[in-house]
Design a protein around this motif. Sequence first.
Motif, PDB file in Angstrom:
ATOM      1  N   ALA A 102       0.775  -1.108   0.031  1.00 32.63           N
ATOM      2  CA  ALA A 102       0.015  -0.133   0.064  1.00 32.63           C
ATOM      3  C   ALA A 102       0.863   1.272  -0.099  1.00 32.63           C
ATOM      4  CB  ALA A 102      -0.767   0.081   1.141  1.00 32.63           C
ATOM      5  N   CYS A 103       1.987   1.251   0.830  1.00 36.14           N
ATOM      6  CA  CYS A 103       2.758   2.559   0.785  1.00 36.14           C
ATOM      7  C   CYS A 103       3.518   2.542  -0.478  1.00 36.14           C
ATOM      8  CB  CYS A 103       3.932   2.214   2.077  1.00 36.14           C
ATOM      9  SG  CYS A 103       4.745   3.999   1.931  1.00 36.14           S
ATOM     10  N   HIS A 104       3.977   1.485  -0.858  1.00 35.48           N
ATOM     11  CA  HIS A 104       4.876   1.479  -1.992  1.00 35.48           C
ATOM     12  C   HIS A 104       4.046   1.885  -3.368  1.00 35.48           C
ATOM     13  CE1 HIS A 104       8.911  -0.119  -1.537  1.00 35.48           C
ATOM     14  NE2 HIS A 104       8.517  -0.323  -0.594  1.00 35.48           N
ATOM     15  N   LYS A 105       2.738   1.757  -3.484  1.00 34.21           N
ATOM     16  CA  LYS A 105       2.015   2.164  -4.410  1.00 34.21           C
ATOM     17  C   LYS A 105       1.835   3.725  -4.492  1.00 34.21           C
ATOM     18  CE  LYS A 105      -1.190  -1.407  -5.401  1.00 34.21           C
ATOM     19  NZ  LYS A 105      -2.517  -2.154  -4.956  1.00 34.21           N
ATOM     20  N   THR A 106       2.104   4.353  -3.489  1.00 32.60           N
ATOM     21  CA  THR A 106       2.079   6.163  -3.294  1.00 32.60           C
ATOM     22  C   THR A 106       3.473   6.580  -3.428  1.00 32.60           C
ATOM     23  OG1 THR A 106       2.513   5.895  -0.838  1.00 32.60           O
ATOM     24  CG2 THR A 106       0.066   5.636  -1.414  1.00 32.60           C
ATOM     25  N   THR A 107       4.421   5.732  -3.240  1.00 32.86           N
ATOM     26  CA  THR A 107       5.909   6.366  -2.975  1.00 32.86           C
ATOM     27  C   THR A 107       6.820   5.702  -4.145  1.00 32.86           C
ATOM     28  OG1 THR A 107       6.414   4.918  -1.227  1.00 32.86           O
ATOM     29  CG2 THR A 107       5.686   7.132  -0.977  1.00 32.86           C
ATOM     30  N   CYS A 108       6.823   4.261  -4.236  1.00 30.99           N
ATOM     31  CA  CYS A 108       8.099   3.710  -4.668  1.00 30.99           C
ATOM     32  C   CYS A 108       7.544   2.354  -5.459  1.00 30.99           C
ATOM     33  CB  CYS A 108       9.031   3.434  -3.796  1.00 30.99           C
ATOM     34  SG  CYS A 108      10.527   2.702  -4.131  1.00 30.99           S
ATOM     35  N   THR A 109       7.123   2.295  -6.761  1.00 31.78           N
ATOM     36  CA  THR A 109       6.382   1.446  -7.300  1.00 31.78           C
ATOM     37  C   THR A 109       7.437   0.066  -7.682  1.00 31.78           C
ATOM     38  OG1 THR A 109       6.184   2.377  -9.244  1.00 31.78           O
ATOM     39  CG2 THR A 109       4.159   2.430  -7.889  1.00 31.78           C
ATOM     40  N   GLY A 110       8.620   0.558  -7.980  1.00 33.04           N
ATOM     41  CA  GLY A 110       9.329  -0.377  -8.314  1.00 33.04           C
ATOM     42  C   GLY A 110       9.613  -1.838  -7.887  1.00 33.04           C
ATOM     43  N   PRO A 111       9.807  -2.002  -6.648  1.00 30.20           N
ATOM     44  CA  PRO A 111       9.820  -3.081  -5.835  1.00 30.20           C
ATOM     45  C   PRO A 111       8.682  -4.064  -5.791  1.00 30.20           C
ATOM     46  CG  PRO A 111      11.073  -1.287  -4.629  1.00 30.20           C
ATOM     47  CD  PRO A 111      10.216  -0.668  -5.486  1.00 30.20           C
ATOM     48  N   ILE A 112       7.548  -3.341  -5.830  1.00 33.02           N
ATOM     49  CA  ILE A 112       6.149  -4.081  -5.714  1.00 33.02           C
ATOM     50  C   ILE A 112       6.184  -5.595  -5.956  1.00 33.02           C
ATOM     51  CG2 ILE A 112       3.629  -4.031  -6.097  1.00 33.02           C
ATOM     52  CD1 ILE A 112       3.642  -1.240  -5.842  1.00 33.02           C
ATOM     53  N   PRO A 113       6.532  -5.909  -7.438  1.00 27.13           N
ATOM     54  CA  PRO A 113       6.545  -7.249  -7.843  1.00 27.13           C
ATOM     55  C   PRO A 113       7.268  -8.197  -6.983  1.00 27.13           C
ATOM     56  CG  PRO A 113       6.897  -5.956  -9.683  1.00 27.13           C
ATOM     57  CD  PRO A 113       7.104  -4.874  -8.642  1.00 27.13           C
ATOM     58  N   ARG A 114       8.391  -7.654  -6.241  1.00 27.94           N
ATOM     59  CA  ARG A 114       9.204  -8.505  -5.719  1.00 27.94           C
ATOM     60  C   ARG A 114       8.623  -8.775  -4.080  1.00 27.94           C
ATOM     61  NH1 ARG A 114      15.051  -6.039  -3.641  1.00 27.94           N
ATOM     62  NH2 ARG A 114      15.336  -7.647  -2.407  1.00 27.94           N
ATOM     63  N   ILE A 115       8.102  -7.535  -3.694  1.00 29.39           N
ATOM     64  CA  ILE A 115       7.318  -7.623  -2.433  1.00 29.39           C
ATOM     65  C   ILE A 115       6.083  -8.677  -2.250  1.00 29.39           C
ATOM     66  CG2 ILE A 115       6.194  -6.225  -0.606  1.00 29.39           C
ATOM     67  CD1 ILE A 115       7.662  -3.809  -1.463  1.00 29.39           C
ATOM     68  N   LYS A 116       5.539  -8.596  -3.552  1.00 34.75           N
ATOM     69  CA  LYS A 116       4.451  -9.567  -3.618  1.00 34.75           C
ATOM     70  C   LYS A 116       4.718 -11.154  -3.517  1.00 34.75           C
ATOM     71  CE  LYS A 116       0.759  -7.081  -6.223  1.00 34.75           C
ATOM     72  NZ  LYS A 116       0.418  -6.828  -7.611  1.00 34.75           N
ATOM     73  N   LYS A 117       6.087 -11.428  -3.606  1.00 31.43           N
ATOM     74  CA  LYS A 117       6.501 -12.596  -3.543  1.00 31.43           C
ATOM     75  C   LYS A 117       6.627 -13.120  -2.068  1.00 31.43           C
ATOM     76  CE  LYS A 117       9.373 -12.741  -7.600  1.00 31.43           C
ATOM     77  NZ  LYS A 117      10.617 -12.208  -8.098  1.00 31.43           N
ATOM     78  N   LEU A 118       6.241 -12.119  -1.134  1.00 32.22           N
ATOM     79  CA  LEU A 118       6.286 -12.467   0.208  1.00 32.22           C
ATOM     80  C   LEU A 118       5.174 -13.117   0.692  1.00 32.22           C
ATOM     81  CD1 LEU A 118       8.108  -9.282   1.829  1.00 32.22           C
ATOM     82  CD2 LEU A 118       9.129 -11.579   1.796  1.00 32.22           C
ATOM     83  N   LEU A 119       3.877 -12.747  -0.103  1.00 35.94           N
ATOM     84  CA  LEU A 119       2.550 -13.138   0.316  1.00 35.94           C
ATOM     85  C   LEU A 119       2.601 -14.734   0.245  1.00 35.94           C
ATOM     86  CD1 LEU A 119       0.544 -10.611  -1.802  1.00 35.94           C
ATOM     87  CD2 LEU A 119       0.683 -10.684   0.714  1.00 35.94           C
ATOM     88  N   ILE A 120       1.926 -15.353   1.339  1.00 38.21           N
ATOM     89  CA  ILE A 120       1.455 -16.549   1.476  1.00 38.21           C
ATOM     90  C   ILE A 120       0.551 -16.936   0.963  1.00 38.21           C
ATOM     91  CG2 ILE A 120       1.467 -18.327   3.046  1.00 38.21           C
ATOM     92  CD1 ILE A 120       2.955 -16.858   5.028  1.00 38.21           C
TER      93      ILE A 120
END
Length: 139
Positions: A120-138
């Motif tokens: 949610a924060c990344h969508k507002t500030t720093c979208t680049g790492p989002i695909p990587r962060i999504k890999k954390l979801l279980i």
Amino acid sequence: MKQLIIVLLMSLVFFSCKQEKKEPKEELIMYQSSEMAALMNAMYEGNMTIKNKILAGESIGNFPETYLNIHSAVLTDPADRNTSFEAFSKLYIQDMQQVYSGSKDSLKQNFNQAVNSCIACHKTTCTGPIPRIKKLLIK
Ligand code: HEC
């Protein structure tokens, strides 16, 4: 002159937020990582470890106090620490603390909620790492 400044600013954004395809080691050689970028990478690694522990049914230990540094760590662009950033970082810390203090039955759900507050924060500030962060979801 104005255009040059804009190009410089854009490349700064590019360096701070579009690094998801590179390994952390490469990044360190390429540019001086900000305190916040270093904290973010540590949170990424920490949460990947927690994800694997949850999947293996192992104990996840205690809330890492270092995560609280999100309230003070120096950003690549200090102007990014605005009211929106503060609100999202509070939400993120609350959700993360809930992972460690909440019930075992809702551990997976609470963990995914915390990861979603990263996103949610990344969508507002720093979208680049989002695909990587999504890999954390279980799943
Ligand atoms: C409150 C907003 C916010 C939250 C919450 C947040 N991030 Fe970030 N993240 C940022 C900003 C802003 C940057 C850019 C930091 C900089 O360059 O100084 C960043 C950078 C990153 C980077 C790139 C670091 C680099 O080497 O450039 C990764 C990876 C990352 N975040 C992962 C995460 C993960 C994983 C979480 C949750 C566990 C998270 N973020 C939570 C705002 C946030």
